[in-house]
Scaffold this motif. Structure first.
Motif, PDB file in Angstrom:
ATOM      1  N   UNK A  18      91.749  44.990  59.239  1.00 19.46           N
ATOM      2  CA  UNK A  18      93.170  45.252  59.476  1.00 19.46           C
ATOM      3  C   UNK A  18      93.416  46.726  59.765  1.00 19.46           C
ATOM      4  N   UNK A  19      92.872  47.556  58.904  1.00 17.35           N
ATOM      5  CA  UNK A  19      93.120  48.988  59.086  1.00 17.35           C
ATOM      6  C   UNK A  19      92.391  49.521  60.301  1.00 17.35           C
ATOM      7  N   UNK A  20      91.155  49.033  60.503  1.00 18.10           N
ATOM      8  CA  UNK A  20      90.388  49.498  61.654  1.00 18.10           C
ATOM      9  C   UNK A  20      91.095  49.170  62.946  1.00 18.10           C
ATOM     10  N   UNK A 298     104.786  46.105  55.527  1.00 21.59           N
ATOM     11  CA  UNK A 298     105.905  45.245  55.115  1.00 21.59           C
ATOM     12  C   UNK A 298     105.477  43.796  55.279  1.00 21.59           C
ATOM     13  N   UNK A 299     105.072  43.476  56.474  1.00 23.20           N
ATOM     14  CA  UNK A 299     104.522  42.162  56.736  1.00 23.20           C
ATOM     15  C   UNK A 299     103.011  42.277  56.562  1.00 23.20           C
ATOM     16  N   UNK A 300     102.372  41.260  55.968  1.00 17.39           N
ATOM     17  CA  UNK A 300     100.927  41.387  55.708  1.00 17.39           C
ATOM     18  C   UNK A 300     100.093  41.705  56.943  1.00 17.39           C
ATOM     19  N   UNK A 301     100.573  41.338  58.117  1.00 15.14           N
ATOM     20  CA  UNK A 301      99.758  41.578  59.312  1.00 15.14           C
ATOM     21  C   UNK A 301     100.249  42.768  60.123  1.00 15.14           C
ATOM     22  N   UNK A 302     101.120  43.551  59.554  1.00 11.36           N
ATOM     23  CA  UNK A 302     101.607  44.743  60.249  1.00 11.36           C
ATOM     24  C   UNK A 302     101.441  45.946  59.331  1.00 11.36           C
ATOM     25  N   UNK A 303     100.448  46.742  59.617  1.00 12.94           N
ATOM     26  CA  UNK A 303     100.184  47.926  58.799  1.00 12.94           C
ATOM     27  C   UNK A 303     100.243  49.147  59.701  1.00 12.94           C
TER      28      UNK A 303
END
Ligand code: MG
Length: 361
Positions: A18-20, A298-303
């Motif tokens: 996710x972060x990558x 905020x949303x698990x798939x938006x970082x």
């Protein structure tokens, strides 16, 4: 337990992926804007024509009045082309016809009909052409309905350089539409080419040129070479000896540049101790630290990677998102409020200080 270890590995891998991926996908937009920036100037409002072939409100209509105005021969004198009821017809040996006004980057709509009774073969059948920039660049007009010629001289072709992607020619005498986007060439100070001329075109609603780059002026039996030319040029229609008719011609000037993006705000580095002051849950949003950076979720798939502008102001790196913090006497964040354009405003007191990746266990 193996199950628990696998679950830990899954969460860890997901976290890294996710972060990558965010670090790559949400890199600074090349145009200098953050995605969804509300301060970005609005597009100008225009009224489109009731149908796609009708001139929108910002177009210059080139064939409309009862009399033929705004056109001349190459020398700027009256043309001998026929004009009646909004229909312009090429006259053999009259020479090409030119707009009086000059244009650079533009969108051009043209309707044409090759002679109803087809005469001749190959390039000799219903030949004319639409030219840009003072006759430098021709997109071919030809009756290619069951009439083959060399590919780069087919209707929809950029003469001698780029064949059309398909032959979308209608039959003789039928009205056909061209919608063409012309980008003029740009030159450096020393006269060398900076960017070539480019043409995108639809013939009868079908893509025939897809941002095709021209190698230089289109010339019969020659490979044209670029020579420095600035400003704008006339649009012209070719007299190739065949009575090709034209109607409903309009043009829109295209902006050469887009609004200037804002100057990036200054950023500061936080120490490891300072970063800890912001980690936690603030109402619906979460701030986490990884690899010495702060991320907002905020949303698990938006970082989102956070840019730090001051001890109380942060923003998303690539998309529009603003955060402001209230700090206590120790410099610890006690609340956060802000806005994310895609999902709205938020506000929340800090509820815990544990990084989310540890609490996932
Ligand atoms: Mg031609």
């Amino acid at each position: 337990m193996r199950l628990k270890k696998n679950a830990q590995l899954f969460f860890f891998t997901s976290f890294v992926i996710l972060f990558g991926s965010q670090a790559n996908v949400l890199a600074q937009l090349p145009n200098g804007w953050k995605a969804h920036d509300k301060n970005r100037p609005q597009p100008k409002v225009i009224s489109p024509g009731e149908q796609a072939n009708q001139a929108p409100s910002d177009a210059i209509v080139l064939l409309a009045s009862e009399k033929l105005t705004g056109w001349s021969n190459a020398k700027g004198n009256p043309t001998k082309w026929k004009y009646s009821d909004g229909v312009l017809e090429s006259v053999k040996n009259a020479g090409s016809i030119y707009t009086v006004e000059k244009f650079g980057d533009c969108q051009l709509h043209v309707e044409f009909a090759t002679p109803t009774r087809p005469k001749g073969k190959g390039q000799a059948r219903g030949n004319s052409g639409v030219f840009f920039f003072d006759a430098d660049y021709e997109i071919q007009v030809l009756d290619n309905y069951e009439n083959e010629t060399y590919a780069d001289g087919t209707v929809g072709g950029l003469y001698g350089q780029h064949a059309p992607l398909v032959n979308a020619c209608r039959g003789p005498g039928q009205w056909q539409t061209y919608d063409i986007i012309f980008r003029k060439p740009r030159f450096n100070e020393d006269g060398t080419l900076k960017t070539p001329a480019r043409i995108t075109a639809m013939l009868n609603g079908v893509l025939v040129q897809d941002a095709a780059e021209l190698y230089g002026p289109t010339i019969w039996l020659q490979a044209g070479e670029y020579k420095k030319k600035s400003g704008e040029g006339r649009i012209s229609l070719q007299d190739h000896g065949n009575p090709v008719r034209y109607r409903n011609i309009w043009v829109r000037r295209l902006a050469e540049s887009t609004p200037t993006p804002p100057t990036p705000r200054p950023q500061m580095e936080l120490t490891a101790t300072q970063r800890k002051n912001y980690v936690g849950q603030f109402g619906p949003v979460k701030i986490e630290e990884t690899d010495g950076k702060l991320f907002f979720t905020r949303h698990p798939r938006r970082t989102f990677l956070l840019q730090v502008h001051s001890l109380t102001e942060m923003s998303f790196e690539k998309t529009a998102g603003e955060l402001s913090f209230k700090l206590d006497d120790q410099g610890e964040a006690i609340s956060c409020q802000g806005s994310i354009d895609a999902t709205g405003n938020f506000k929340g007191a800090r509820k815990n200080t544990q990084p989310a990746n540890q609490s996932d266990d």
